[in-house]
Design an enzyme around this catalytic site. Sequence first.
Site, short mmCIF file in Angstrom:
data_model
loop_
_atom_site.label_atom_id
_atom_site.label_comp_id
_atom_site.label_asym_id
_atom_site.label_seq_id
_atom_site.Cartn_x
_atom_site.Cartn_y
_atom_site.Cartn_z
N ASP A 76 27.93 52.92 81.07
CA ASP A 76 27.42 51.65 81.60
C ASP A 76 26.32 51.99 82.60
O ASP A 76 26.40 53.03 83.26
CB ASP A 76 28.56 50.90 82.31
CG ASP A 76 28.29 49.42 82.43
OD1 ASP A 76 29.00 48.64 81.77
OD2 ASP A 76 27.37 49.04 83.18
N GLU B 293 39.74 36.75 76.13
CA GLU B 293 40.11 37.36 77.41
C GLU B 293 41.57 37.04 77.68
O GLU B 293 42.05 35.95 77.41
CB GLU B 293 39.23 36.82 78.54
CG GLU B 293 37.86 37.47 78.52
CD GLU B 293 36.97 37.01 79.65
OE1 GLU B 293 37.48 36.61 80.71
OE2 GLU B 293 35.74 37.03 79.45
N LEU C 84 43.17 22.14 70.86
CA LEU C 84 43.15 20.68 70.93
C LEU C 84 43.71 20.22 72.28
O LEU C 84 44.13 19.08 72.41
CB LEU C 84 43.96 20.08 69.78
CG LEU C 84 43.35 20.18 68.37
CD1 LEU C 84 44.32 19.70 67.31
CD2 LEU C 84 42.04 19.40 68.27
N GLY D 198 41.53 18.00 78.80
CA GLY D 198 41.52 18.18 80.26
C GLY D 198 40.13 18.45 80.78
O GLY D 198 39.18 17.74 80.43
N CYS E 25 31.76 32.88 77.09
CA CYS E 25 31.49 32.91 75.65
C CYS E 25 31.19 31.53 75.08
O CYS E 25 30.08 31.28 74.62
CB CYS E 25 32.66 33.55 74.93
SG CYS E 25 32.95 35.22 75.50
C1 UGA Z 1 36.44 32.90 73.11
C2 UGA Z 1 36.97 32.86 71.68
O1 UGA Z 1 38.21 32.16 71.65
C3 UGA Z 1 37.16 34.27 71.12
O2 UGA Z 1 37.56 34.20 69.76
C4 UGA Z 1 35.83 35.02 71.22
O3 UGA Z 1 35.94 36.34 70.76
C5 UGA Z 1 35.40 35.05 72.67
O4 UGA Z 1 35.24 33.69 73.14
C6 UGA Z 1 34.07 35.76 72.74
O5 UGA Z 1 33.08 35.26 72.18
O6 UGA Z 1 34.02 36.88 73.26
P1 UGA Z 1 37.53 33.32 75.52
O7 UGA Z 1 36.18 33.10 76.09
O8 UGA Z 1 38.33 34.48 76.01
O9 UGA Z 1 37.44 33.53 73.92
O10 UGA Z 1 38.35 32.01 75.81
P2 UGA Z 1 39.13 30.91 74.98
O11 UGA Z 1 40.55 31.27 74.86
O12 UGA Z 1 38.40 30.61 73.71
O13 UGA Z 1 38.99 29.66 75.96
C7 UGA Z 1 37.71 29.13 76.29
C8 UGA Z 1 37.83 27.93 77.18
O14 UGA Z 1 38.30 26.80 76.45
C9 UGA Z 1 38.76 28.07 78.38
O15 UGA Z 1 38.11 27.53 79.52
C10 UGA Z 1 39.97 27.25 78.00
O16 UGA Z 1 40.65 26.74 79.12
C11 UGA Z 1 39.31 26.15 77.19
N1 UGA Z 1 40.22 25.48 76.24
C12 UGA Z 1 40.80 26.21 75.24
C13 UGA Z 1 40.44 24.12 76.34
O17 UGA Z 1 39.90 23.45 77.23
N2 UGA Z 1 41.26 23.52 75.42
C14 UGA Z 1 41.84 24.21 74.42
O18 UGA Z 1 42.57 23.60 73.62
C15 UGA Z 1 41.62 25.59 74.33
#
Ligand code: UGA
Length: 450
Positions: A30, A156, A269, A272, A279
């Site tokens: 890095d 994450e 789904l 909130g 990402c």
């Molecule tokens: C996301 C994708 O889910 C991964 O598949 C992808 O590899 C990653 O981005 C990336 O591009 O590196 P991540 O950013 O870790 O992963 O987070 P998520 O679990 O997708 O959640 C994203 C946001 O959506 C969070 O703020 C979470 O609170 C919110 N969320 C998630 C909702 O508001 N409602 C939901 O039903 C699910």
Amino acid sequence: MKISVIGTGYVGLVTGACLAEIGHEVVCTDNDAEKIRILESGGIPIYEPGLEKVIPKARKEGRLSFRAKPADSVGAGDAIFICVGTPPLPDGGADLSAIDHVARMIATEAKSPKLVVEKSTVPARTGEELKRALTVYGRNSQVKFRVASNPEFLREGTAVGDFLHPDRIVVGVEDEIAERQMEEIYRPVIEKKFDCPVHDSKCPNGPSPTWLVTTINSAELIKHASNSFLALKISYANMVADLAEKLGADIGEVVRAMGLDPRIGSSFLSAGLGFGGFCLPKDLQAFVHLAERSGVDFSMLKEAEKINKKRIDHFVEKLKSMIWVVRGKRLGVLGLAFKPNTDDIRFAPAIDLVHRLISEGASIRAFDPEAMEKTKTILPQVEFAKNAYETAKDAEALLIATEWPEFRKLDWEKIRDSMARPLIIDGRNLLSPAEMKNLGFEYRSFGRPD
Ligand code: UGA
């Protein structure tokens, strides 16, 4: 195989550590010398469950090392995974300058053939530019470069398990040699031949991942299309929640039934405060930008983004409908990370919410199990509490901004008795309205009857 990983952020560090875990000899690097210093001294610069097991084990067994000078790592790998950041530009496009920089470095430093693997999230056609850059900058060396796209689907908080037990592995290649090299890299994951260091429900007998070989352009598109679809799904659920609220329906009941249809599926789904992180918001913007540049009207994605931004307004309106004036009020905030099980606050809805409330004159006391250190540097006006109880003490309202599971198990009677007013605005529908009412709280959540 000998592999170099350039960039040790959330993606690079997990990729490097897991590639070492499954048997490869990995050198991670890095240009942030401090990160490498922490890693070399046995620390882990990010909070990602599982890394604390994988990294020390792979280092002890001599398969994982760290180098401070990225150029030194080029010679160490036959395959080089590019895991550098692609942050958003002001126009929404992805900043690819770090990829360009790394391409130049690989091209000038490489002395033997390299498979250069794009792991960073990039817009379609970046592989073409990467290949051109390697050819142009490496024109004097005669070294053969192959390019592959291998998008990551790591979440994450569960990234180690996601790497070791993926649903699918997508590799975009141009020829069979690159395909075979990628297959060799991932064979232990495809055949599930490694001792899993994290106990995951899919381990050790879960299904093998689907191995998908595509063109490089398709692989790049798959990643952006997947994240944008997830964002779309969340914004859709948030709109249904707003409607449910007006009509006296319950979003929990609605999405539960919707999700039982396998064509829809139950995840993503939850209504909130909306989505955040490094990402979904940036990939959505970059995808819109790519569509516009390609002459495709993808305005439904712009709508998803607009809906998401308005979630903060909606939350603040709900708060104001209860406490009337924000100025001068003491408010407690539970959760700062963009989601549970991470210390990441990048584009976190909780952080936007706190900024907004401070700008309106509230005094904020906050708690997050992992994300307070990072928040301190950007929000010095916030008073950080030792725990959830201290956050709630004397507060006129307690605001839930991240759904850490441990918040569910708090002693809510103790919290109720310590607050100036027992009012909860639950931005993640974490608690049960009926239970909170029984406990004597005024309780508001999203898309559920009050
Ligand atoms: C996301 C994708 O889910 C991964 O598949 C992808 O590899 C990653 O981005 C990336 O591009 O590196 P991540 O950013 O870790 O992963 O987070 P998520 O679990 O997708 O959640 C994203 C946001 O959506 C969070 O703020 C979470 O609170 C919110 N969320 C998630 C909702 O508001 N409602 C939901 O039903 C699910």
